[in-house]
Design a protein around this motif. Structure first.
Motif, PDB file in Angstrom:
ATOM      1  N   LYS A   9      -0.241  34.357  -5.618  1.00 11.23           N
ATOM      2  CA  LYS A   9      -0.240  34.227  -4.165  1.00 11.23           C
ATOM      3  C   LYS A   9      -0.083  32.771  -3.750  1.00 11.23           C
ATOM      4  CE  LYS A   9      -2.762  38.431  -2.990  1.00 11.23           C
ATOM      5  NZ  LYS A   9      -3.903  39.029  -2.267  1.00 11.23           N
ATOM      6  N   GLY A  10       0.750  32.556  -2.761  1.00  9.48           N
ATOM      7  CA  GLY A  10       1.032  31.208  -2.288  1.00  9.48           C
ATOM      8  C   GLY A  10       2.317  30.635  -2.847  1.00  9.48           C
ATOM      9  N   ASP A  11       2.866  31.252  -3.910  1.00 10.75           N
ATOM     10  CA  ASP A  11       4.113  30.768  -4.514  1.00 10.75           C
ATOM     11  C   ASP A  11       5.310  31.059  -3.619  1.00 10.75           C
ATOM     12  OD1 ASP A  11       2.884  29.735  -6.731  1.00 10.75           O
ATOM     13  OD2 ASP A  11       3.398  31.401  -8.074  1.00 10.75           O
ATOM     14  N   LYS A  12       6.356  30.268  -3.811  1.00 14.52           N
ATOM     15  CA  LYS A  12       7.595  30.456  -3.062  1.00 14.52           C
ATOM     16  C   LYS A  12       8.581  31.297  -3.868  1.00 14.52           C
ATOM     17  CE  LYS A  12       7.312  26.123  -0.441  1.00 14.52           C
ATOM     18  NZ  LYS A  12       8.000  24.842  -0.136  1.00 14.52           N
ATOM     19  N   LYS A  35       5.942  38.599   1.857  1.00 16.02           N
ATOM     20  CA  LYS A  35       4.786  38.035   2.580  1.00 16.02           C
ATOM     21  C   LYS A  35       3.537  38.891   2.365  1.00 16.02           C
ATOM     22  CE  LYS A  35       7.334  35.619   6.240  1.00 16.02           C
ATOM     23  NZ  LYS A  35       7.645  35.566   7.699  1.00 16.02           N
ATOM     24  N   LEU A  39       3.428  35.935  -1.054  1.00 17.33           N
ATOM     25  CA  LEU A  39       4.437  34.952  -1.435  1.00 17.33           C
ATOM     26  C   LEU A  39       5.100  34.371  -0.184  1.00 17.33           C
ATOM     27  CD1 LEU A  39       6.134  36.934  -4.351  1.00 17.33           C
ATOM     28  CD2 LEU A  39       4.353  35.178  -4.532  1.00 17.33           C
ATOM     29  N   GLU A  40       5.715  33.216  -0.341  1.00 15.42           N
ATOM     30  CA  GLU A  40       6.415  32.551   0.767  1.00 15.42           C
ATOM     31  C   GLU A  40       7.922  32.652   0.550  1.00 15.42           C
ATOM     32  OE1 GLU A  40       7.095  28.101   2.642  1.00 15.42           O
ATOM     33  OE2 GLU A  40       5.284  28.481   1.443  1.00 15.42           O
ATOM     34  N   PRO A  41       8.625  33.494   1.303  1.00  9.71           N
ATOM     35  CA  PRO A  41      10.072  33.620   1.130  1.00  9.71           C
ATOM     36  C   PRO A  41      10.799  32.356   1.599  1.00  9.71           C
ATOM     37  CG  PRO A  41       9.148  35.475   2.360  1.00  9.71           C
ATOM     38  CD  PRO A  41       8.104  34.415   2.321  1.00  9.71           C
ATOM     39  N   VAL A  42      11.765  31.924   0.806  1.00 16.40           N
ATOM     40  CA  VAL A  42      12.632  30.799   1.167  1.00 16.40           C
ATOM     41  C   VAL A  42      14.056  31.345   1.206  1.00 16.40           C
ATOM     42  CG1 VAL A  42      13.469  28.516   0.531  1.00 16.40           C
ATOM     43  CG2 VAL A  42      11.084  29.152   0.050  1.00 16.40           C
ATOM     44  N   ASP A  73       9.429  23.871  -6.758  1.00 13.85           N
ATOM     45  CA  ASP A  73       8.467  24.638  -5.964  1.00 13.85           C
ATOM     46  C   ASP A  73       8.821  26.123  -5.864  1.00 13.85           C
ATOM     47  OD1 ASP A  73       6.866  22.419  -5.422  1.00 13.85           O
ATOM     48  OD2 ASP A  73       8.118  21.845  -3.723  1.00 13.85           O
TER      49      ASP A  73
END
Length: 298
Positions: A9-12, A35, A39-42, A73
């Motif tokens: 959790k928190g990874d991109k 989300k 996770l953080e979508p890029v 990252d």
């Protein structure tokens, strides 16, 4: 094999397209799910780009993938869709930084180009559903991708098909889309299947094309020292006005009849609703009896 670190959790997680064009709207379900997993979508520059049928020019798609590959990252790259186009950029990708800090590459179909090429570099990848598909996929499919990239121990048990060739085997899991495997033969992205378990799936092909592609794999030694074969969805197959005379399972069994490896049909992978994630490059056991098929990660 090098195994990328499992995500947390928190990874991109990057979403890019190495093949056909796709809009942000079409990946909204994937963004929501990523989300939900913490996770953080890029979103890559290739999303919304358009160059004929592609998600930007070859140069643009290669640059987008390269940037995500080199970004320390980003912990995983989720390919948004297949279609055609990944093979056009594969020789322009520099994997030097990636090999120092591997990350999960996720997708299937045309993404078999990446799976096969990266397998030859010695890194595991994830054969799984893509953002374009999510609205059609089962909850079990979606959950299986989460389990794969978050590091949950994986095991699949399915009913056995009457056409299966019974037996047990172990080996590295390799493969993906049959048409792509066929197209890679003779290139540096073609895989060595010696002692390995091959999985295949395909969509929208003529039956005689399936026969031709399998025979080409055979002539390239794919079945010579194979440990086992897993056959996923062979979806929306076509025949000519004059029938080919065999269905897919019979075609496969005839092509490999002189070999003695176990074969599991109807595995939930490919262009189907129930598409379970598989980590390619990892050791699995394949157990096939009259009642069930068990795929277990070792």
């Amino acid at each position: 094999m090098l195994k990328p670190d499992f995500v947390k959790k928190g990874d991109k997680i990057a979403i890019v397209s190495t093949a056909r064009k796709i809009t942000t709207k079409e990946i909204q379900d994937a963004i929501i799910i990523a989300k939900k997993w913490g996770l953080e979508p890029v979103i890559g520059a290739s999303i919304e780009k358009e160059y004929n049928q592609f998600a930007g020019s070859d140069k643009e798609r290669a640059l987008d993938f390269q940037n995500m590959l080199d970004d320390k990252d980003i912990k995983a790259i989720w390919c948004a869709r297949g279609g055609y186009g990944t093979v056009r950029i594969i020789d322009h990708i520099d994997f030097t930084t990636f090999l120092k800090q591997p990350k999960w590459i996720i997708g299937y179909s045309d993404i078999t180009v990446l799976h096969s090429h990266i397998h030859n570099l010695g890194v595991s990848t994830v054969h799984a559903l893509m953002p374009i598909d999510i609205h059609n996929n089962t909850i079990m499919s979606i959950d299986s991708l989460r389990d794969a990239i978050f590091g949950k121990k994986m095991k699949y048990t399915i009913p056995s098909s009457k056409k299966n060739s019974l037996g047990n085997c172990k080996g590295q899991l390799v493969g993906g889309n049959l048409s792509i495997l066929y197209s890679l033969c003779g290139s540096t992205s073609s895989i060595d299947t010696t002692g390995k378990i091959l999985c295949i799936e395909d969509l929208d092909e003529y039956l005689y094309h399936i026969d031709r592609m399998l025979l080409n794999l055979k002539r390239n030694g794919y079945f010579e020292n194979l440990s086992g074969l897993i056959v996923g969805g062979m979806t929306k197959m076509h025949d000519n006005r004059i029938p080919f005379g065999k269905k897919v399972k019979k075609i496969i069994l005839d092509v490999v009849k002189e070999y003695n490896f176990p074969i599991a049909f109807n595995f939930p992978m490919g262009h189907i609703e129930d598409h379970r994630a598989l980590i390619l490059g990892e050791e699995i056991s394949l157990e096939i009896d009259k009642e069930e098929v068990i795929v277990r990660y070792l």
